[in-house]
Design a protein around this motif. Structure first.
Motif, short mmCIF file in Angstrom:
data_model
loop_
_atom_site.label_atom_id
_atom_site.label_comp_id
_atom_site.label_asym_id
_atom_site.label_seq_id
_atom_site.Cartn_x
_atom_site.Cartn_y
_atom_site.Cartn_z
N LEU A 57 0.83 -1.21 0.00
CA LEU A 57 0.00 0.00 0.00
C LEU A 57 0.87 1.25 0.00
O LEU A 57 0.60 2.20 -0.74
CB LEU A 57 -0.92 0.00 1.22
N ALA A 58 1.91 1.26 0.81
CA ALA A 58 2.80 2.43 0.86
C ALA A 58 3.47 2.66 -0.48
O ALA A 58 3.54 3.80 -0.96
CB ALA A 58 3.85 2.24 1.96
N VAL A 62 2.74 6.19 -2.30
CA VAL A 62 3.91 7.06 -2.41
C VAL A 62 4.42 7.04 -3.84
O VAL A 62 4.77 8.08 -4.41
CB VAL A 62 5.01 6.64 -1.42
N GLY A 63 4.42 5.85 -4.44
CA GLY A 63 4.96 5.71 -5.79
C GLY A 63 4.19 6.51 -6.82
O GLY A 63 4.78 7.19 -7.66
N ILE A 64 2.85 6.48 -6.78
CA ILE A 64 2.09 7.22 -7.79
C ILE A 64 2.24 8.72 -7.56
O ILE A 64 2.27 9.49 -8.53
CB ILE A 64 0.61 6.80 -7.79
N ARG A 114 -4.57 4.65 6.21
CA ARG A 114 -3.99 3.41 6.74
C ARG A 114 -2.46 3.40 6.66
O ARG A 114 -1.82 2.54 7.27
CB ARG A 114 -4.54 2.19 5.98
N LEU A 115 -1.89 4.33 5.92
CA LEU A 115 -0.43 4.40 5.84
C LEU A 115 0.16 4.83 7.18
O LEU A 115 -0.47 5.57 7.93
CB LEU A 115 -0.01 5.43 4.78
N ARG A 116 1.36 4.38 7.44
CA ARG A 116 2.04 4.88 8.63
C ARG A 116 2.30 6.37 8.44
O ARG A 116 2.36 6.88 7.32
CB ARG A 116 3.32 4.10 8.89
N ASP A 117 2.49 7.05 9.54
CA ASP A 117 2.54 8.51 9.53
C ASP A 117 3.59 9.05 8.56
O ASP A 117 3.33 10.00 7.81
CB ASP A 117 2.81 9.03 10.95
N LYS A 121 2.73 11.39 5.31
CA LYS A 121 3.32 12.74 5.17
C LYS A 121 4.08 12.87 3.86
O LYS A 121 4.06 13.93 3.23
CB LYS A 121 4.25 13.02 6.35
N ALA A 122 4.73 11.80 3.44
CA ALA A 122 5.45 11.82 2.16
C ALA A 122 4.48 12.02 1.01
O ALA A 122 4.74 12.81 0.09
CB ALA A 122 6.25 10.53 1.97
#
Length: 204
Positions: A57-58, A62-64, A114-117, A121-122
């Motif tokens: 998920l991260a 983050v990738g897109i 659901r992403l870690r903080d 933030k990224a």
């Protein structure tokens, strides 16, 4: 953005299927075994590529965000012509995203929290940079537009373009027709900035 012609890697295949399944059934409605089966490997075999679903998920979100920002910067740097050409290229790039990565739009809307903080933030940081890239171009094209107004227009156009997942599988009238429609609507929204300014300047 650059068009790839080589075959996707196994890691990319996993991410594509994870995005599709997350969009269809939600993050918690999909198991590792299902993602593995979709790409022809055992669920445990996925751990050679990812630590788990959270890592998938991260990387998806983050990738897109990274790809949108980098693609936007490339388009801004290589567009031939003035700010009108740059804005047109940015619009075309985002339309490609909105049509080709519809599951990711759904996943972002539903699962970002659901992403870690640090990952969340990224994503937000990358998105702000992407928005500001557009705002700069819009204000170059419409120099009398206030920064806040330009930013609101950019967010409105993103909302318009990113609405594609909500049209349903039978809602899109074909790729070419949809591209033309979205392009006209996006350009019309930005052209309205100038008309709004002109109307505001008219006496009562």
């Amino acid at each position: 953005m650059t068009t790839r012609t080589d075959a996707p890697t196994r890691r990319e295949q996993i991410l594509k299927e994870a995005a599709r399944l997350f969009a269809e059934r939600g993050f918690h409605g999909v198991g590792v075994d299902e993602i593995g089966a979709a790409v022809g490997i055992s669920g445990p075999g996925l751990y050679r590529h990812f630590a788990g679903k959270d890592a998938m998920l991260a990387e998806l979100l983050v990738g897109i965000s990274e790809r949108l920002l980098e693609g936007g910067r490339q388009r801004a740097a290589h567009a031939v012509g003035g700010p009108d050409a740059v804005l047109g290229s940015l619009i075309d790039g985002h339309i490609d995203f909105a049509l080709d990565d519809r599951p990711l739009i759904t996943v972002h809307d539903r699962e970002l929290d659901r992403l870690r903080d640090s990952d969340r933030k990224a994503v937000r940081r990358l998105q702000r940079q992407y928005v500001e890239l557009w705002v700069t171009v819009v204000r170059e094209l419409h120099p009398h537009t206030a920064e806040q107004e330009a930013r609101a227009a950019v967010h409105a156009v993103f909302g318009l373009l990113n609405s594609t997942p909500h049209l349903g599988t039978g809602g899109l009238p074909g790729r070419t027709v949809t591209e033309i429609l979205l392009r006209r609507l996006a350009h019309g929204a930005f052209d309205a900035l100038a008309r709004t300014r002109e109307t505001a300047a008219l006496p009562d």
